[in-house]
Design an enzyme around this catalytic site. Structure first.
Site, short mmCIF file in Angstrom:
data_model
loop_
_atom_site.label_atom_id
_atom_site.label_comp_id
_atom_site.label_asym_id
_atom_site.label_seq_id
_atom_site.Cartn_x
_atom_site.Cartn_y
_atom_site.Cartn_z
CB CYS A 21 -1.00 -0.03 1.15
SG CYS A 21 -2.37 1.14 0.93
CG HIS B 271 -4.20 -3.43 2.56
ND1 HIS B 271 -3.25 -3.02 3.46
CD2 HIS B 271 -4.78 -2.30 2.09
CE1 HIS B 271 -3.26 -1.70 3.55
NE2 HIS B 271 -4.17 -1.24 2.72
CD GLU C 215 -2.54 -6.23 5.12
OE1 GLU C 215 -2.87 -5.05 5.32
OE2 GLU C 215 -1.80 -6.58 4.16
#
Length: 220
Positions: free
Chosen positions: A90, A200, A202
């Site tokens: 990001c 992202h 995650e």
């Protein structure tokens, strides 16, 4: 032998969730990798892999990185002198740019030429920030992709984006995969041992975990 992976702590958010996702990816792939969230330049320089996460404004994140004495030098040494695999996520990816154009003009690390500019989707119905799931259009193959596909192929599995600015790369050779939100967006960029995800991983469930696993296995 256990490898070390440094997640750089420079005051940005999202560090723990990124570290936990990396730990899970390593554990599920049975990789001997110790993940450390650290603000120590010495630890970063000596690590086997480096991850630079980031959320928030470009200028504030760059200021936070510069505020840690010796961190940029250590990061540069790890990546360029020691050739360690690097991942920016990001805003951590956006800091690789030459300049960030959010609320003024701010110098980036200039590892990959380009400017970080505000999203301006042509369709007024599309909102900024861009928040949601998008597929990836592969421009060129890379070992860390979810699958090896031919040029211009699309990965049907989606990944999760949250951003108001995009990385406008100067050299098309630095673009690995893109997506679209009323305009083209660089989703994955990289060269040599440097990699960046605008999305992202995650937060991208199984697809994100696979990408992180591939990064942990990557030997550029």
């Amino acid at each position: 032998m256990t490898q070390t992976l440094a997640v750089i702590d420079y005051g940005s958010g999202n560090l723990r969730s990124a570290a936990k996702a990396l730990e899970r990816a390593a554990a599920e792939a049975a990789l001997a990798i110790r993940v450390s969230v650290t603000a120590s330049p010495e630890e970063v320089e000596q690590s086997d892999r480096v991850v630079l996460p980031g959320v928030g404004a470009f200028a504030a994140c760059m200021q936070g990185l510069n505020a840690i004495d010796g961190m940029v030098d250590a990061l540069t040494a790890a990546v360029f002198k020691r050739g360690r695999p690097f991942l920016g996520v990001c805003v951590g990816m956006q800091l690789l740019a030459t300049r960030g154009m959010e609320h003024g003009v701010h110098a980036g690390l200039n590892w990959i030429e380009g400017d970080v500019v505000r999203l301006q989707p042509q369709d007024p119905a599309l909102k900024v920030p861009h928040m949601g799931w998008n597929g990836l259009n592969i421009v060129r193959t890379h070992p860390t992709l979810l699958e090896q596909a031919s040029d211009s192929a699309e990965i049907e599995k989606n990944v999760y984006f949250v951003h108001s600015y995009r990385f406008a790369v100067t050299n098309s050779s630095d673009l690995i995969a893109g997506t679209h939100h009323g305009e083209p967006i660089a989703a994955i960029i990289g060269r040599d041992n440097i990699l960046g995800f605008q999305f992202h991983p995650e937060k991208s469930q199984a697809e994100g975990l696979k990408l992180l696993t591939n990064f942990l296995k990557w030997m550029p």
